[in-house]
Design a protein around this motif. Sequence first.
Motif, PDB file in Angstrom:
ATOM      1  N   PHE A   1       0.847  -1.198   0.000  1.00  0.00           N
ATOM      2  CA  PHE A   1       0.000   0.000   0.000  1.00  0.00           C
ATOM      3  C   PHE A   1       0.880   1.245   0.000  1.00  0.00           C
ATOM      4  CE2 PHE A   1      -2.487  -3.328   1.995  1.00  0.00           C
ATOM      5  CZ  PHE A   1      -3.722  -3.213   1.355  1.00  0.00           C
ATOM      6  N   SER A   2       0.409   2.268  -0.662  1.00  0.00           N
ATOM      7  CA  SER A   2       1.140   3.531  -0.751  1.00  0.00           C
ATOM      8  C   SER A   2       0.112   4.638  -0.926  1.00  0.00           C
ATOM      9  CB  SER A   2       2.109   3.491  -1.939  1.00  0.00           C
ATOM     10  OG  SER A   2       2.673   4.761  -2.185  1.00  0.00           O
ATOM     11  N   ARG A   3      -0.107   5.415   0.148  1.00  0.00           N
ATOM     12  CA  ARG A   3      -1.157   6.432   0.122  1.00  0.00           C
ATOM     13  C   ARG A   3      -0.708   7.682   0.866  1.00  0.00           C
ATOM     14  NH1 ARG A   3      -2.794   3.003  -2.706  1.00  0.00           N
ATOM     15  NH2 ARG A   3      -4.849   2.009  -2.829  1.00  0.00           N
TER      16      ARG A   3
ATOM     17  N   THR B   1       4.537  -0.918   8.580  1.00  0.00           N
ATOM     18  CA  THR B   1       4.187   0.388   8.030  1.00  0.00           C
ATOM     19  C   THR B   1       5.238   1.436   8.388  1.00  0.00           C
ATOM     20  OG1 THR B   1       2.879   1.027   9.970  1.00  0.00           O
ATOM     21  CG2 THR B   1       1.700  -0.055   8.175  1.00  0.00           C
TER      22      THR B   1
ATOM     23  N   LYS C   1      -8.158  -7.280  -0.638  1.00  0.00           N
ATOM     24  CA  LYS C   1      -7.704  -5.929  -0.990  1.00  0.00           C
ATOM     25  C   LYS C   1      -8.822  -4.909  -0.798  1.00  0.00           C
ATOM     26  CE  LYS C   1      -5.340  -3.318  -4.631  1.00  0.00           C
ATOM     27  NZ  LYS C   1      -4.209  -2.942  -3.761  1.00  0.00           N
ATOM     28  N   ARG C   2     -10.041  -5.269  -1.209  1.00  0.00           N
ATOM     29  CA  ARG C   2     -11.170  -4.347  -1.061  1.00  0.00           C
ATOM     30  C   ARG C   2     -11.445  -4.076   0.416  1.00  0.00           C
ATOM     31  NH1 ARG C   2     -15.069  -7.200  -3.764  1.00  0.00           N
ATOM     32  NH2 ARG C   2     -13.897  -6.742  -5.663  1.00  0.00           N
TER      33      ARG C   2
ATOM     34  N   ALA D   1      -9.240  -4.313   2.964  1.00  0.00           N
ATOM     35  CA  ALA D   1      -8.138  -3.528   3.524  1.00  0.00           C
ATOM     36  C   ALA D   1      -8.229  -2.063   3.097  1.00  0.00           C
ATOM     37  CB  ALA D   1      -6.805  -4.126   3.097  1.00  0.00           C
ATOM     38  N   GLU D   2      -8.604  -1.829   1.847  1.00  0.00           N
ATOM     39  CA  GLU D   2      -8.735  -0.458   1.350  1.00  0.00           C
ATOM     40  C   GLU D   2      -9.864   0.278   2.084  1.00  0.00           C
ATOM     41  OE1 GLU D   2      -6.877   1.198  -0.587  1.00  0.00           O
ATOM     42  OE2 GLU D   2      -5.909  -0.078  -2.075  1.00  0.00           O
ATOM     43  N   ARG D   3     -10.936  -0.426   2.363  1.00  0.00           N
ATOM     44  CA  ARG D   3     -12.060   0.235   3.040  1.00  0.00           C
ATOM     45  C   ARG D   3     -11.692   0.591   4.481  1.00  0.00           C
ATOM     46  NH1 ARG D   3     -18.359  -1.873   3.530  1.00  0.00           N
ATOM     47  NH2 ARG D   3     -19.036  -0.218   4.973  1.00  0.00           N
TER      48      ARG D   3
ATOM     49  N   PHE E   1      -8.687   1.150   5.618  1.00  0.00           N
ATOM     50  CA  PHE E   1      -7.740   2.259   5.556  1.00  0.00           C
ATOM     51  C   PHE E   1      -8.461   3.576   5.273  1.00  0.00           C
ATOM     52  CE2 PHE E   1      -4.765   5.097   3.439  1.00  0.00           C
ATOM     53  CZ  PHE E   1      -3.678   5.054   4.306  1.00  0.00           C
ATOM     54  N   ALA E   2      -9.454   3.547   4.384  1.00  0.00           N
ATOM     55  CA  ALA E   2     -10.196   4.767   4.059  1.00  0.00           C
ATOM     56  C   ALA E   2     -10.915   5.318   5.287  1.00  0.00           C
ATOM     57  CB  ALA E   2     -11.185   4.493   2.934  1.00  0.00           C
TER      58      ALA E   2
ATOM     59  N   ARG F   1      -8.266   6.817   7.544  1.00  0.00           N
ATOM     60  CA  ARG F   1      -7.789   8.087   6.999  1.00  0.00           C
ATOM     61  C   ARG F   1      -8.797   9.205   7.261  1.00  0.00           C
ATOM     62  NH1 ARG F   1      -5.624   8.368   0.933  1.00  0.00           N
ATOM     63  NH2 ARG F   1      -7.647   7.456   0.485  1.00  0.00           N
TER      64      ARG F   1
END
Length: 373
Positions: free
Chosen positions: A170-172, A276, A313-314, A316-318, A320-321, A324
């Motif tokens: 991940f890179s955000r 991280t 992935k979906r 983990a992205e949610r 993280f969102a 954030r």
Amino acid sequence: MTEAISDAYGRGRPEHRGERSPGFADLRRVGLNPDFWYPVARSGKVRRGQVIAASFAGERIALYRGRSGAVHALEDRCAHRQVPLSMGVVEGELLRCCYHAWAYRGDGRISQIPYLSKGDARPPRGVRGYPLREAYGLVFVFPGDPQKAAITPLPELPAFGSPGYRTMTFSRTVRCHYSFMHENLLDMNHQFLHRGVVGRLHPELLEYRTDERSVEAKYLFTHAGGKRNRGAGLLAGEGIGGSGSPDVMTIRTDYPYQTLDLVPENAERPAFRLWTAYVPEDAEQRRCHAYGLLMIEKPGIPGALHLAWPLIKRFAERVFAEDRMAVEAEQRAWDEQGGDRNHEVFPLILDVREVLRTNGVPLRPRVSACGDG
């Protein structure tokens, strides 16, 4: 080195002065210590014969990969007219400025000024070259004292590249001070935020330990009901309530990095391991780039993880969102209030704040442009 081991209520932890008392440094005004290796790009973004722009705490860095495949990191400005070298052209192992074609070696020394004769005077120095290493699919630079680079190790990630694990990277960019990210991951009491994807999770802090450079917390997780995203169970090897059994999660801030291991009940090794780093981008360090390596254990069924990958992935992205959203709201409150008005009550977070504060460095004062009031 002293170490305090505490139970869930902080018994045994060192006492802290009030964070809002006079003379107590506001953590959000503390900079990240540059004397460590920090990722500033994914290796795949720095292609052979190309240059890209990166940054660390307001220092602009030009990354380029030469013909040999080696990556170099230079101060992102030409010594001539200060035009960014990230706008330049790669020729072999040299980086040439796009403006007057001054050429630089990978260490930052000037190799050529094409319109000067041999006897003409030349600048004594070029630009700063940063120590650089590639590892784990990332480009690491050492922005601090270059004398310390050789004796400062990269983080050790034994699960990366292991045949038993597969890594998701991940890179955000996150618009907050890096300390908010450390607090977010260590304080698992915020699971209400993720109720839509993990249901009702009950985290119980079993114990934690702290010393001058680290804080490690161990939680017991049980699922108390509610709908759980399918990707959560697949990521955790059907742990985190998927089997009805508790799981143990260990989270560690080992300055300046952070790790998380999840071990389902009766498992011999973690179902997943997370590493991280939160790298400040701007000089005021109110924006950071989060790099994460999520190393997921491969199940016994061949190809099962490949099929589950999009769902994991979906999920983990949610998550993280949602995190954030929360930490960026914390940063906005700090900006609006002109300082930290937190009323923190969790001893674990008070301790990680102390680790970040004492290992950090003062933020450099902002240089005003000509004509600024």
